[in-house]
Design an enzyme around this catalytic site. Structure first.
Site: not given
Ligand code: HMG
Ligand code: MG
Length: 300
Positions: A16-17, A208, A210, A241, A250
């Protein structure tokens, strides 16, 4: 070490990450093969994928196919990231039994990453956690940017404590403290963990890191000395990320397991199999990159 327990659980986050930030998109079949290989190493927690918006993270658009395709080994948990109720529903549709929700200690990062303030994102998670509870689904929580933010710089420790405690109080069985951009150093990591552990039991905390500045192993060691017993890492140190510019991969699982075993701490993981899996993944990424270059040349 304050707690002499000689066992550490590794949460493998490479599929995933790791893969969410690789420029090279691996086919679903390769991701499935990766997770199946990881399942045979002795790991007990393998984060499989993310049910986030495919527009935001195209690398994991195949989440459903990947989750459906993996062998579910008894005794191994396969958590998946969900950012909202829509992600939770998609994860449940394919049978996920553990999910991870994620927010941050920095407002600026949270806006870039999930388009919401910290409190808005937590409000969004409340119904997800309630639903999960009634479905018997376990929920893990992440707090990102615990030691620094790519947009706002310093992150006050009190914010890390506040957000971690909120996630724990809402029902996350474990809260993973993420140094998203790898800017932490051992003394800062130790102080941050000490502060959080005053409000959340140490047994419910994970770290966690990086490895942007090569500090991850040193940070992990400092946190182990404080009593943490769960460490997130990614096989072959892939990823980062996509919404944290400059964040590298990571810490590599192989390096963490090597260090732990060398210290007499057990993990239940076969290090040779893990190293072979890391080498296999690197070869897959290399091969996929080479074919992408060939395709681009042929097309031009
Ligand atoms: P948004 O644009 O504000 O969402 O994104 P929305 O609710 O306004 O929806 C917009 C569109 O997205 C719509 O589709 C929804 O249906 C769709 P449209 O009508 O335009 O065709 N949508 C989805 N589709 C599929 N699955 C869903 C979903 N939700 C909405 N779940 C949202 C808000 C949260 C969805 C977006 O910002 C997002 O997906 N962000 C994810 C970012 C991400 O994955 N980042 C990396 C993970 S975090 C990380 O890596 C850190 C970690 O490792 C820890 C660390 O290292 O610190 C965990
Ligand atoms: Mg991470």
């Amino acid at each position: 070490m304050s707690d002499t327990s000689p066992h550490v659980r590794i949460v493998e986050v490479g599929a995933r990450d790791g893969l969410q930030n690789e420029k090279t998109l691996l086919p679903a079949a390769v991701k499935i093969a990766l997770i199946d290989r990881l399942s045979s190493t002795g790991l007990t927690t393998i984060e499989a994928t993310s049910f986030v918006s495919p527009k935001w993270v195209p690398q994991l658009a195949d989440a459903a196919e990947v989750f459906r395709g993996i062998r579910k080994v008894p005794g191994v948990s396969y958590p998946v990231l969900v950012p909202n109720a829509q992600g939770y529903a998609r994860a449940r549709e394919v049978g996920a039994t553990e999910v991870a929700i994620f927010t941050a200690a920095s407002e600026a990062f949270n806006r870039k990453n999930i388009n919401a303030s910290i409190d808005e994102s937590i409000d969004r998670f409340v119904p997800v956690i309630e639903q999960a509870r009634s479905d018997g689904v376990q929920v893990r929580g992440y707090v990102s940017t615990v030691l620094g933010c790519p947009y706002q710089g310093e992150v006050p420790v009190r914010e890390v404590v506040r957000v971690a405690k909120r996630l724990y109080d809402l029902g996350c069985y474990e809260v993973s403290l993420g140094d998203t951009i790898g800017v932490g150093t051992p003394s800062k990591a130790r102080a941050m963990l000490q502060a959080v552990a005053k409000e959340v039991p140490m047994r419910a905390l994970a770290v966690h890191f990086h490895d942007t500045y090569g500090q991850a192993l040193a940070n992990i060691l400092a946190c182990l000395e404080e009593g943490v017993r769960v460490v997130d890492s990614a096989v072959s140190g892939t990823g980062g990320c996509p919404y944290a510019k400059g964040a590298t991969g990571n810490v590599a699982s192989e390096d963490v397991v090597y260090m732990l075993h060398g210290m007499g701490i057990t993990t239940g993981i076969d290090l040779d199999l893990l190293i072979a899996t890391g080498a296999w993944l690197s070869a897959q990424l290399h091969q996929e990159t080479a074919s992408r270059v060939t395709r681009a040349r042929t097309a031009s």
